[in-house]
Each structure stands twice: as C-alpha cells, then as structure tokens.
Design an enzyme around this catalytic site. Structure first.
Site, mmCIF file in Angstrom:
data_model
loop_
_atom_site.group_PDB
_atom_site.id
_atom_site.type_symbol
_atom_site.label_atom_id
_atom_site.label_comp_id
_atom_site.label_asym_id
_atom_site.label_seq_id
_atom_site.Cartn_x
_atom_site.Cartn_y
_atom_site.Cartn_z
ATOM 1 N N THR A 292 0.831 -1.211 -0.015
ATOM 2 C CA THR A 292 0.066 0.157 0.052
ATOM 3 C C THR A 292 0.789 1.236 0.075
ATOM 4 O OG1 THR A 292 0.022 0.439 2.462
ATOM 5 C CG2 THR A 292 -1.754 -1.181 1.418
ATOM 6 N N ASP A 293 0.167 2.400 -0.338
ATOM 7 C CA ASP A 293 0.889 3.693 0.067
ATOM 8 C C ASP A 293 0.472 3.949 1.333
ATOM 9 O OD1 ASP A 293 2.105 6.103 -0.699
ATOM 10 O OD2 ASP A 293 0.982 6.448 -2.369
ATOM 11 N N CYS A 294 1.322 4.974 1.855
ATOM 12 C CA CYS A 294 1.280 5.312 3.469
ATOM 13 C C CYS A 294 0.014 5.712 3.805
ATOM 14 C CB CYS A 294 2.490 6.103 3.523
ATOM 15 S SG CYS A 294 2.459 6.601 5.315
ATOM 16 N N ALA A 296 -2.750 4.345 3.228
ATOM 17 C CA ALA A 296 -3.888 3.896 2.371
ATOM 18 C C ALA A 296 -5.016 3.168 3.053
ATOM 19 C CB ALA A 296 -3.476 3.229 1.083
#
Length: 766
Positions: A292-294, A296
């Site tokens: 994931t992105d931070c 998310a």
C-alpha cells in the site's frame, strides 16, 4: 534447515519457512514501520532504539520504509543524517539485530524512495521524471536507473518505490513532476527501461533493486487535478491508457506494485479486487508483491468511508490482495486479532507472507543481507553518476522559442544579467522527494553561467528580483539596475517543490542569504500542492514585464514541476527554455544549452495550454471533444512532441513496404531525415497512427513509436519503424484487444501537429 539452503528451489524454501512461523511472525512480515525511527545517530554512532529491538523480538519486522530517507518530513538533516558509509553500517546493524535476535533469523526488506535518485544524503540527484521523459532517450534512462540501483543497493536498500507510471491528465496536479508525461505508449517505454535498469539481470546481484510500479491506477486522472481525488473513467479507457504502462512493466518482470489512493467508479484501488486480482494477477500473471501507499488502509475507514473501522479496513485490504502495508499501523494493530476472531482466513494471511518471503529469497537476502560500507562510500555520488546527471538534464531541456536566433549566447562578448528567484536557489531546481544537500553539491544556473564565462565577474550580474510566491517587489529596483547594465538578460523563473530545508531567506536587493524570523516557503508544486492555475506565482510575471521594457534581449528559463501557461511571456520573450527540475547538475546543463555547447534535443511529453481554461488539453483526446471555446480554439500553445533545435531537420520520402497488411502481419515505415542546418543536432522522430474508422471511438492520433537520431550538418539517415498488431489494436466492444479491418493513417514527423502521412489498409485476406 531447508529454508537456509540456497541449493533448494525458492518455492520449497518459502513453504518450509512458512510452515515454521507462528501467526504473530507471519503478521510481522507484512508490516513496514518507518526506518528512520529505528535508530538514533549522534556523534558518528548509530544506536538502535529499544522500541525497534522489542518489535524484532516480539514477532519480527518484515520490512522498513526509508531507513536512509532524509527530508523535512523525517526530520533527518545533513547534521543528523547518515553519510553513505554510515548508512550502510546502519542498515547492517539493523539486519544483524533482526537476524540474530529473531527466532527464525529472517532478514528485513529495506525499502527506499528513488524517484530521481536515492533519497539519502550524498546520493546523486538526477532530473525529475518529467524532465527524463522529455529526453525521449530510453537507453539513457535505463543507464540512469542502473546508477540509482547501484547507489541504493550499496547501502542495503533492496526495494525502491519507483517508477511513477501515472498518465497526467490535469497538470494542475502537484505530482505532475513525478510523471513522464501524458502519453501511455511513451510512459510504457520508460516503464520497461526502469524495470530493466533497476532490477538488472539478477535480483540477487549487488547492484539490483526491486522496482515498485505506482500508483495503480489512474492516479493522474483525479477530479480537478486534486491529489488522490476520485477518478471518473470507464474500463475501456483504463485498459487502453492508464493500465498500459503497468502491463508493459509487468511483462518486463516488475515484482512490486503500489495501488493508488484514489477510487475509480466508487471503489478505492486499495481494495479493488477487479484490478488487483482479476486483471493484475489472473489476466496479467503478476506474481509479485502488492504494497500500500502510506496511510491507504486507514483511508478506507477515514476518508473513503468504505470500512467500518480499522480492523474492517485491514481485513478488506489483505483479502483484496494487499501483501504489505507501508507504515504497518493497521496490519500490525489488527491482523493478529482478526485471525483470532475468525474474521481473516489464515490461508489469506499465508498467501501474503508467501509473496513477501519469495521476494526476499529472490533478492538473495538470506545469503547476503549486509551492505558494503566501503563500496557505498566509493560509488554514491561518484563522478560517473554526476556526469550522467548532467547529460540527462541537458537532453531533457526543451527550447520552446528562439526568436532571431537569440540563442546560443556568445561566450566572448557582452554582459549577461542573470535575474529571477530560481537563478541561484539550489533546492528550487531539485524537485520533490529530495534529500538535504550541501550547498556545494548543487550547481545553480548562476553558477553554471559563471563556469562557462570562466568566472569572469565583469561580464556577469545577478539579482533575485523576487521570490516564487511572495508579493514583495523590493527587489525590482536592483534587478532593473543589473538588467540595465547588461547586453542580454537571462531570467530564471518558474516554481519550486522545495520543502522547508531550513535555508532561511535571501535579500531581494542583493541575493545574499540572510537570517530572518520567517520560515519562507516558495513551494508551489509537489505532492499535495495542487493549483487552480498554471500561471507564474507571485510577482514573477510583473518582474519579467518590467525587465522587458528596458528593450534588452530577454531569455526565459523555466525551472518548474508542471507546465506554465503565460501567453504574455510566449509572445514577448526572445527565447524560452523549459528545464523542468533539472537536478543537481541543472545549472551546468542549462548553461551548456545557453552557450551552444549542447544543442537542445528535449521535446515536450505534456501539452502546454494557452490558458488553464482549456484543460484538459492532452493531445490524444477523442475526436468528439470539440474544436474551440468562445474566446479561443482548443489547441495548446505548445503541442505534444514539440521542441526546437539550433539546427534544422527535413523529413522526406515517407514510404511503407506495403499498403495493405493482415491483422497478424507487419509492415515497415521509412522516412529520410536530413540535418539541413549548420550544427550537429539530435532529432526525435515520432510515429503516430490514426484509426480512421473504428467500432469504438478513438483519438485522432496516438504515439506508437519514436527514436532519437543524432546527425552531423548535411548528414541524412533513413529511419525505420516496424508496424504490427500491437501498434494498431484497440480495446474492442468486448473489452479485449483487437485489430479491426479498415484504413489506418501513418504519421511521421517532429511533433504531433507536424508530420508526413501515408495510408495503410488492414484486411483479413489480402
């Protein structure tokens, strides 16, 4: 132990290790805490924190994000950060503790930011991807990626969160600078080069890192150009445009992908099983890791509001195919309890852990988890990489206007006034995702020009004039005085993605640094910095207009992260260079162009509008989009593929080996290119295709191939392209790729609006 035996096939090693792990240890492999928080650095000594040690001993840590990242967000400065040697030693200390103090001795996956160079102190700062795309030189970018991989792996970094493969649809978006441009084919070519360059021939070599493709998908098409906003797009456009670069990169062997923050048609990408499982894994065969992105996963419960709470969000994410969470907050807090409460199938957990462990084995971390501090000290920021940064910057600079051959400038006669807020502000030319830099490492435009004048101070004057965003005109008087004494004025204006590195301010009257009680920020671009307009911020345009009234030749140099729409400048400047954010060697590269040491060969990969009200203005829109507004037509000021040179090129004798082909066949298109001007130069030859009649609507033209050709004065060369099914296909009525019978128009030329054309008929039976 089987899993420690490198002679055993990877799959068997993974299954053996997985069978030995507890649920808590499995969850530990899926979390990625912030790496810079695992140690304290003081007086040259690195000491691991007690919190990190406890986490290792209590189930383990699968990965760390940004151990070596340094910037205002991490709080790591030049003073508190790690040198290249210290960085490698710190990673070794982290790995040694994890291996020696965890039950199974599993090494940690070190993930680092490398958008345009490793985001660590001492690393080479290359131009941003928008500049790299403007080189149209895929081989050069592949070489750059090899350099980035060498620097990153030498300190122990094993995964990088690049390349960014987003297709830019609205350049008001602050992350435009991180992207290659607006065309999916061009982005695909750079995507493949990135995977090849970063991952190398073998992942377990000492100069290879895993490429993470991001942001999957359509992140560059957000509503209003606002970061992470909703995306309104049908499946056909997704498949044809935004997914294409990811598909090509997966085919090239990419082993990590980061889903985007945004939603598409009401479903957040983080939990979009159609994207992550049906298309990415089942159709494309991707078998790597999804991270994931931070933040998310938290966004699912607090932002998208599609999850009831944190546990629901975490379970939804891993069930949709997510393998690792950047930051690790939600997975670390909820997954273990979710298994205990029967809310998460242990088999789903096992599958995610299996992918993470597989990646670690492929990287050879079980055999060689440690970095080489001596190599790191030698290779990071080395002269070879600095030269490469300069060449990359030079090839990405675009000459937009050159009235009366204002450029190149003379090295031997005349005074030059260098004026503008970006003339001598190093951080302003580096772009976002940049680490702190010693002042001596960045060559500004003022310094680059001075170097070319052999530091002859009698011929060089300087004034900042104004700031990027501030409304103060107190520097105008001194700037006008300098310009009045000069024969030519080089105005370096634009934008900034520089975060607050504690640089303080400058005296607008003299350009000298000064300490004030204010923390000035000129940041008007970068992640989270979206704009309503594409005009120059602050009073920069007014400064240009005041200088222009003096009647001197005015050369505009734009240093910026998104297109600038300033019709007055386009009409009145004598010459315009678009340099984007050119990196640490930007000043030398720009001066190389200004003085004719290098002939500009950059070409636009993003259309520049006349006015923000024209948006969207990307070249490959549908034919039904309309021709004009009440006030003006819908054509951009500078079209896709545009760029001038100090020489001239002619295109003649466009031909095709056959005027008819089958859908499975191929033909060769050839054109004769001649340098008809007085100096050596490089031309970007561009191939576009029009599907004249189709069952689904198509763009008027689509880029399908390109090459950069260097020619001496008077030299000619036949440039050839092979056209096959992949160049002619579209996504048909059934959402499958198809080559339809009918007439296609082949265009070859210098930009999308300046081409020669010929026809090609496709028939099932010839």
């Amino acid at each position: 132990m089987i899993y420690q035996d490198r002679s055993i096939p990877t799959e068997e090693r993974v299954e053996h290790l997985l069978g030995l792990m507890t649920i808590k240890e499995k969850v530990g492999q899926l979390i990625q805490p912030f790496g810079w928080q695992t140690y304290e650095h003081s007086e040259g000594e690195v000491v691991l924190t007690e919190a990190f040690k406890a986490q290792v001993e209590d189930g383990g840590v699968g990965s760390l994000y940004g151990v070596l990242r340094a910037d205002p967000w991490t709080g790591v400065t030049l003073e508190s950060g790690l040198s290249p040697r210290e960085g490698a030693e710190a990673v070794n200390a982290i790995q040694r503790y994890a291996i020696e103090h965890s039950r199974l001795g599993i090494p940690i996956l070190i993930g680092e930011e490398c958008s345009h160079g490793h985001m660590a102190i001492g690393a080479t700062v290359f131009p941003v991807p928008l500049s790299i795309g403007s080189t149209w030189n895929v081989d050069l970018y592949r070489e750059m990626c090899r350099a980035v991989a060498r620097e990153t792996r030498s300190q122990g970094g094993a995964v990088t969160y690049s390349p960014v493969l987003d297709v830019v649809r609205d350049p008001r978006w602050g992350r435009t600078e991180e992207c290659f441009g607006e065309d999916p084919y061009l982005i695909s070519e750079f995507a493949v080069a990135s995977v090849e360059g970063l991952q190398g021939e073998r992942l377990d070599s000492e100069d290879s890192v895993v490429a993470t493709l991001k942001h999957f998908v359509a992140y560059g098409s957000s509503e209003g150009g606002r970061n992470a906003g909703p995306v309104h797009m049908g499946l056909r456009e997704l498949l044809e445009v935004d997914m294409l670069p990811f598909k090509k990169a997966v085919e090239a062997g990419a082993l990590s992908i980061m889903p985007a923050y945004n939603e598409i048609d009401g479903i957040p990408c983080t939990v979009n099983t159609e994207l992550l499982e049906s298309i990415l894994r089942s159709e494309w065969g991707f078998d790597g890791m999804l991270i994931t992105d931070c933040g998310a996963i938290d966004m699912l419960a607090s932002g998208h509001d599609t999850a009831e709470d944190g546990m629901d969000a975490a379970v939804r994410a891993i069930s949709a195919g997510i393998d690792m969470e950047m930051s690790g907050e939600m997975f670390g807090r909820y997954l273990l309890e979710a298994v205990r409460q029967n809310k998460l199938d242990p088999a789903v957990l096992d599958q995610a852990v299996r992918r993470v462990l597989t990646l670690k084995f492929k990287l050879g971390l079980f055999e060689q988890p440690y970095a080489d501090p001596d190599k790191a000290a030698k290779i990071i920021g080395c002269e070879e990489h600095v030269r490469l940064a300069r060449q990359t910057a030079s090839e990405g600079i675009i000459l937009l206007k050159n009235e009366g051959n204002t450029l190149p400038l003379s090295k031997s006669v005349g005074k030059i006034a260098v004026i503008g807020p970006n003339a001598d502000q190093g951080y302003n030319q580096l772009g976002d995702y940049t680490s702190p830099q010693p002042r001596s490492k960045i060559v500004t435009v003022l310094e680059g020009i001075s170097n070319h004048l052999q530091n002859n101070s009698d011929r060089l004057l300087y004034a900042p004039g104004c700031r990027i965003k501030d409304g103060s005109k107190e520097g105008f008087e001194y700037a006008l005085t300098c310009a009045g004494q000069a024969d030519t004025v080089v105005m370096v204006v634009g934008g900034s993605s520089a975060r607050d590195f504690g640089e303080g301010s400058i005296d607008l009257r003299t350009g000298a640094s000064k300490v004030t009680e204010h923390s000035w920020s000129d940041m008007e671009c970068g992640e989270g910095i979206d704009r309503m307009t594409l005009e120059l911020a602050g009073v920069q345009l007014e400064l240009i207009q005041e200088i222009h009234r003096l009647g001197k030749p005015v050369v505009i140099v734009y240093i910026n992260g998104r297109p600038i729409a300033e019709p007055w400048v386009d009409d009145h400047a004598h010459a315009i260079l678009e340099a984007w954010y050119p990196g640490q060697e930007g000043g030398n590269a720009i001066a190389d162009i200004l003085f004719g040491e290098v002939n500009p060969s950059g070409r636009l990969t993003i259309s520049i509008p006349k006015h923000v009200g024209q948006l969207p203005v990307y070249y490959n829109g549908k034919r039904s989009r309309g021709k004009r507004y009440l006030e003006a037509d819908s054509q951009p000021r500078y079209p896709f593929g545009y760029g001038l040179s100090y020489t001239e090129f002619s295109y003649t004798n466009l031909s095709v080996t056959a005027d008819t082909m089958t859908p499975e066949g191929s033909v060769t298109v050839a054109v004769e290119l001649t340098n008809t001007g007085p100096v050596e130069g490089s031309e970007v030859v561009q191939l576009y295709i029009t599907d004249v009649v189709s069952t689904v609507t198509r763009p008027a033209k689509e880029l399908k191939d390109f090459c950069k050709v260097a020619l001496q004065p008077g030299e000619s060369r036949t440039v050839e392209f092979t056209i096959s099914a992949q160049h002619l296909q579209c996504i048909g009525m059934d959402y499958k790729p198809v080559v339809e019978e009918g007439l296609f128009r082949i265009h070859v030329g210098r930009n999308v609006n300046d081409t020669l054309s010929t026809d090609l008929m496709v028939r099932e039976v010839l």
